[in-house]
Design an enzyme around this catalytic site. Structure first.
Site, short mmCIF file in Angstrom:
data_model
loop_
_atom_site.label_atom_id
_atom_site.label_comp_id
_atom_site.label_asym_id
_atom_site.label_seq_id
_atom_site.Cartn_x
_atom_site.Cartn_y
_atom_site.Cartn_z
N PHE A 1 9.72 13.78 -5.39
CA PHE A 1 10.10 15.23 -5.40
C PHE A 1 8.92 15.80 -4.92
CE2 PHE A 1 11.27 19.33 -7.49
CZ PHE A 1 12.52 19.37 -6.97
N GLY A 2 8.49 15.17 -3.70
CA GLY A 2 7.45 16.00 -2.80
C GLY A 2 8.24 16.38 -1.82
N TYR B 1 7.36 21.17 -10.97
CA TYR B 1 6.49 20.28 -10.22
C TYR B 1 5.43 20.88 -9.61
CZ TYR B 1 5.80 16.44 -6.99
OH TYR B 1 5.00 15.44 -6.11
N LYS C 1 11.50 4.07 7.33
CA LYS C 1 10.89 4.30 8.67
C LYS C 1 10.88 3.04 9.21
CE LYS C 1 8.97 8.60 8.81
NZ LYS C 1 7.84 9.48 9.41
N ALA D 1 3.01 11.64 1.92
CA ALA D 1 3.34 10.19 2.14
C ALA D 1 3.77 10.22 3.62
CB ALA D 1 4.64 9.70 1.30
N THR D 2 4.60 10.93 4.26
CA THR D 2 4.77 11.11 5.56
C THR D 2 3.67 11.15 6.44
OG1 THR D 2 6.95 12.18 5.18
CG2 THR D 2 6.17 12.22 7.42
N GLU E 1 1.91 7.75 5.88
CA GLU E 1 2.42 6.40 6.86
C GLU E 1 2.47 6.69 8.46
OE1 GLU E 1 6.26 5.68 5.20
OE2 GLU E 1 5.71 6.33 3.06
N HIS F 1 0.22 4.16 11.78
CA HIS F 1 0.68 3.61 13.30
C HIS F 1 -0.45 4.14 14.12
CE1 HIS F 1 5.14 2.85 12.38
NE2 HIS F 1 4.87 3.73 11.70
P1 NAD Z 1 5.48 13.09 -0.67
O1 NAD Z 1 4.41 12.55 -0.54
O2 NAD Z 1 5.71 14.44 -0.11
O3 NAD Z 1 6.53 12.82 -1.91
C1 NAD Z 1 6.56 11.53 -2.83
C2 NAD Z 1 7.16 11.94 -3.92
O4 NAD Z 1 7.42 10.65 -4.71
C3 NAD Z 1 6.41 12.47 -5.08
O5 NAD Z 1 6.98 13.44 -5.64
C4 NAD Z 1 5.79 11.54 -5.75
O6 NAD Z 1 5.53 11.86 -7.17
C5 NAD Z 1 7.13 10.38 -5.83
N1 NAD Z 1 6.48 9.05 -6.14
C6 NAD Z 1 5.66 8.41 -5.66
N2 NAD Z 1 5.74 7.06 -6.45
C7 NAD Z 1 6.65 7.24 -7.21
C8 NAD Z 1 7.32 6.06 -8.25
N3 NAD Z 1 6.82 5.16 -8.52
N4 NAD Z 1 8.36 6.69 -8.88
C9 NAD Z 1 8.81 7.94 -8.93
N5 NAD Z 1 8.32 8.82 -8.01
C10 NAD Z 1 7.31 8.37 -7.10
O7 NAD Z 1 6.44 12.12 0.38
P2 NAD Z 1 7.38 12.89 1.68
O8 NAD Z 1 6.61 13.26 2.71
O9 NAD Z 1 8.31 13.68 1.47
O10 NAD Z 1 8.10 11.53 2.31
C11 NAD Z 1 8.92 10.64 1.43
C12 NAD Z 1 9.27 9.57 2.44
O11 NAD Z 1 10.10 10.22 3.34
C13 NAD Z 1 8.17 8.79 3.14
O12 NAD Z 1 8.36 7.29 2.90
C14 NAD Z 1 8.32 8.93 4.50
O13 NAD Z 1 8.05 8.08 5.49
C15 NAD Z 1 9.67 9.28 4.78
N6 NAD Z 1 10.45 10.33 5.73
C16 NAD Z 1 11.21 9.59 6.65
C17 NAD Z 1 11.70 10.37 7.79
C18 NAD Z 1 12.91 9.93 8.66
O14 NAD Z 1 13.08 10.63 9.50
N7 NAD Z 1 13.43 8.92 8.55
C19 NAD Z 1 11.08 11.65 7.93
C20 NAD Z 1 10.09 12.12 7.08
C21 NAD Z 1 9.84 11.41 6.04
#
Ligand code: NAD
Length: 333
Positions: free
Chosen positions: A17-18, A61, A126, A192-193, A196, A200
């Site tokens: 829920f980020g 949150y 990704k 996290a985005t 990650e 790279h």
């Molecule tokens: P973020 O850091 O904002 O949020 C992560 C969330 O996950 C937080 O709410 C955290 O509490 C929760 N979390 C972490 N560990 C957990 C666990 N063990 N159990 C339950 N919840 C848990 O993350 P974000 O920036 O929203 O990114 C999420 C993912 O989306 C990343 O892996 C990112 O690479 C991916 N992403 C993919 C694309 C794409 O185009 N494919 C684009 C953007 C982001």
């Protein structure tokens, strides 16, 4: 008169829920076909059979640090995913979780398999190596009755699917070149985005990026003026297009620029597909996303489109792993 078959409402959960998880809640709010009933973060979860309210969940949150504090639907838990799976009745989950370490998403998939839950899972993974780990679970997912849609964000996801469609004009594909521009107001909204993405950069890897403190990340972003320039990334668009039979993975390249201090995109996100037609002409199709569309819109929209498509497959008894390049997303009303 609509020719689309009427289906009952699909109940949806969001894990993580980020940045993306909260955007997913906002994307779901006006939808009539999907009802958002469950969400989890690292410290807790929320579940309401009748539907969760985005503003209240985001407030809990952001102000208290976990969905577990949502009154009266929240529960604090150090095993929030496991507990939520056991408690909630959900047709499909969007996994908006960080993939840190690189084995995390496959471990979550295994958790679902072991729990006996049946339904649809969608991720926005990704890395190529992360999708490879899910491929190893193909048979177990099928046996468990889980339809798993992987790589269903923006890239991989929307742009990979666009490349698969663009490829149809050609007899042979020479290159697929994805270039993305992302603008966000501050890196804390998508921790996290950004972490990650840092992995790279030359001289970094996932372990190093995972171990960095927040002040180390801020210091790095200070040195680059908030900009991350990424080239030749390990991105699963390559394996997805290879699996779909479109071209060998070494013809697919992904790179981009992320501005962590400005919501305006530093460049227009696009995919260029070059190939040879049956007449022997070499040409390039270009698909460019509108600059006004955010990363969140381009990830969460496709993720739920693929979730709906996954539900259709699941209802026909079709289980196992699929990628965004293999299945058309459905449009969610
Ligand atoms: P973020 O850091 O904002 O949020 C992560 C969330 O996950 C937080 O709410 C955290 O509490 C929760 N979390 C972490 N560990 C957990 C666990 N063990 N159990 C339950 N919840 C848990 O993350 P974000 O920036 O929203 O990114 C999420 C993912 O989306 C990343 O892996 C990112 O690479 C991916 N992403 C993919 C694309 C794409 O185009 N494919 C684009 C953007 C982001």
């Amino acid at each position: 008169m609509s020719v689309e078959k009427k289906t009952s409402k699909i109940s949806v959960g969001v894990l993580g829920f980020g940045g993306l998880g909260q955007a997913a809640a906002r994307v779901l709010a006006p939808k009539s076909e999907l009802v958002w009933v469950a969400a989890a973060d690292q410290k807790g979860y929320a579940y309401c059979d009748a539907g969760l309210e985005a503003d209240a969940c985001i407030a809990a949150y952001q102000q208290k640090g976990s969905l577990g504090y949502l009154d009266p639907y929240g529960s604090l838990s150090s095993e929030s995913i496991k507990d939520l799976i056991a408690k909630a009745s959900v047709d499909g989950y969007f996994l908006a979780l960080p993939n840190l370490p690189n084995t995390f998403m496959a471990a979550v998939a295994r958790q679902f398999i072991d729990s006996g839950w049946q339904g649809v899972l969608v991720d926005a993974l990704k890395r190529t190596s992360a999708v490879e780990q899910l491929l190893e679970l193909q048979e177990e997912l099928q046996q468990a009755g889980i339809t798993y849609m992987t790589g269903c964000g923006a890239t991989p996801g929307l742009l990979t699917a666009a490349a698969a469609i663009a490829a149809q004009s050609y007899a042979e594909i020479h290159s697929v070149k994805i270039t993305f521009g992302v603008g966000i107001a501050n890196w804390e909204a998508y921790r996290a985005t950004i972490r990650e993405d840092i992995a790279h950069l030359p001289g970094y890897n996932l372990e190093k990026a995972r171990a960095m403190s927040e002040s180390e990340i801020e210091a790095l972003l200070d040195r680059t003026n908030g900009i991350l320039s990424l080239k030749n990334m390990e991105h699963a668009d390559d394996i997805m297009l290879e699996l779909a039979g479109i071209c060998p993975r070494d013809r697919v390249t992904v790179g981009g620029v992320v501005d962590t201090r400005n919501p305006k995109k530093p460049l227009s996100t696009n995919v260029k597909v070059t190939g040879r037609t049956f007449e022997g002409k070499i040409s390039t199709h270009t698909f460019t996303l509108g600059d006004e569309t955010s990363m969140a819109a381009n990830v969460c929209g496709p993720a739920f489109g693929y979730l709906k498509a996954g539900i259709k497959l699941h209802r026909r008894g079709i289980y196992g792993l699929f990628t965004a390049a293999e299945v058309m997303p459905s449009f969610v009303k």
